[in-house]
Design an enzyme around this catalytic site. Structure first.
Site, PDB file in Angstrom:
ATOM      1  N   ARG A   1       0.991  -1.353  -0.271  1.00 39.43           N
ATOM      2  CA  ARG A   1       0.120   0.343  -0.155  1.00 39.43           C
ATOM      3  C   ARG A   1       0.943   1.079  -0.665  1.00 39.43           C
ATOM      4  NH1 ARG A   1      -2.644  -4.373   3.229  1.00 39.43           N
ATOM      5  NH2 ARG A   1      -1.672  -3.010   4.342  1.00 39.43           N
TER       6      ARG A   1
ATOM      7  N   GLU B   1       7.202 -11.184  14.714  1.00 36.37           N
ATOM      8  CA  GLU B   1       6.845 -11.601  16.443  1.00 36.37           C
ATOM      9  C   GLU B   1       7.263 -13.157  16.100  1.00 36.37           C
ATOM     10  OE1 GLU B   1       2.878 -11.050  17.251  1.00 36.37           O
ATOM     11  OE2 GLU B   1       2.748 -12.232  19.401  1.00 36.37           O
TER      12      GLU B   1
HETATM   13  P1  AMP Z   1       4.637  -2.598  11.113  1.00 34.71           P
HETATM   14  O1  AMP Z   1       5.928  -3.334  10.516  1.00 34.71           O
HETATM   15  O2  AMP Z   1       4.737  -4.027  12.275  1.00 34.71           O
HETATM   16  O3  AMP Z   1       4.924  -1.464  11.265  1.00 34.71           O
HETATM   17  O4  AMP Z   1       3.827  -2.612  10.357  1.00 34.71           O
HETATM   18  C1  AMP Z   1       4.124  -3.577   9.169  1.00 34.71           C
HETATM   19  C2  AMP Z   1       2.691  -3.058   7.961  1.00 34.71           C
HETATM   20  O5  AMP Z   1       2.156  -3.821   7.907  1.00 34.71           O
HETATM   21  C3  AMP Z   1       2.436  -1.897   7.958  1.00 34.71           C
HETATM   22  O6  AMP Z   1       3.472  -1.173   6.661  1.00 34.71           O
HETATM   23  C4  AMP Z   1       1.191  -1.729   7.267  1.00 34.71           C
HETATM   24  O7  AMP Z   1       0.752  -1.852   5.715  1.00 34.71           O
HETATM   25  C5  AMP Z   1       0.497  -3.173   7.173  1.00 34.71           C
HETATM   26  N1  AMP Z   1      -0.878  -3.062   9.067  1.00 34.71           N
HETATM   27  C6  AMP Z   1       0.347  -3.307  10.464  1.00 34.71           C
HETATM   28  N2  AMP Z   1      -0.782  -3.553  11.060  1.00 34.71           N
HETATM   29  C7  AMP Z   1      -2.037  -2.855  10.496  1.00 34.71           C
HETATM   30  C8  AMP Z   1      -3.456  -2.004  11.173  1.00 34.71           C
HETATM   31  N3  AMP Z   1      -4.255  -2.528  12.155  1.00 34.71           N
HETATM   32  N4  AMP Z   1      -4.078  -2.033  10.269  1.00 34.71           N
HETATM   33  C9  AMP Z   1      -3.854  -2.042   8.337  1.00 34.71           C
HETATM   34  N5  AMP Z   1      -2.484  -2.557   7.980  1.00 34.71           N
HETATM   35  C10 AMP Z   1      -1.196  -2.161   9.173  1.00 34.71           C
END
Ligand code: AMP
Length: 172
Positions: A59, A96
């Site tokens: 996205r 995780e």
């Molecule tokens: P992170 O590495 O945990 O910051 O998240 C990686 C990717 O997962 C982000 O760029 C989002 O595209 C997606 N993502 C994580 N959590 C969410 C959420 N609660 N809602 C939507 N997309 C999420």
């Protein structure tokens, strides 16, 4: 609640129990709100002579490419392993359970370029921190800012990006 925020839909327990998924598709479907989103990001960087806007799969590509167009900059893709056709640099990071990785083309930047990194959601920050590590360890570039549409502040992803300028249009 801002009118941008009103176009974000929260889907409980997607893609697995306990996750409150921020669905951006209603914002993308609203031409005025999508335009406003890109204009807000553009306004932050209009005088900064940005060379390249990096989008994180998948996205992030939507916002990075529109912002790059608005700024007259190039855009570049950070992708999951095995998707980029030319020679790549890779950075693994901890999940995780297990590990994941991001890749970038080895000729993505010229030395001295000013870049932005863009993604839709800052959650735990693992993906974007790996992207920063990937870029900083292989290229002599300047990261002017990391922009998100949404920051999930309770996950404190910012702490993985200490010292870098971060901005999010919507915070939860
Ligand atoms: P992170 O590495 O945990 O910051 O998240 C990686 C990717 O997962 C982000 O760029 C989002 O595209 C997606 N993502 C994580 N959590 C969410 C959420 N609660 N809602 C939507 N997309 C999420």
């Amino acid at each position: 609640m801002s009118h941008l925020e009103q176009t974000i839909r929260t889907i409980p327990d997607f893609p697995k129990p306990g996750i409150q998924f921020k669905d951006i598709t209603p914002l993308l479907a609203d031409g005025d709100r999508f335009h406003e989103t890109i204009d807000l990001l553009k306004a932050r960087h209009i005088d900064r002579e940005i060379d390249m806007v990096v989008g994180i799969e998948a996205r992030g590509f939507i916002f990075a490419s529109a912002l790059a167009y608005a700024l007259g900059a190039g855009t570049c893709l950070v992708r999951k392993p095995g998707k980029l056709p030319h020679t790549v640099h890779r950075q693994t990071y901890e999940l995780e359970y297990g590990t994941d990785a991001v890749e970038i083309h080895s000729d993505a930047f010229q030395p001295g370029q000013k870049i932005l990194i863009v993604d839709d959601v800052l959650a735990t920050g693992g993906t974007v921190a790996a992207t920063v590590e990937l870029i900083q360890s292989h290229f002599e570039i300047e990261i002017l800012e990391i922009d998100f549409l949404i920051e999930l502040t309770f996950l404190n992803g910012r702490k993985k990006l200490a010292g870098l300028p971060i901005h999010a249009l919507i915070e939860y």
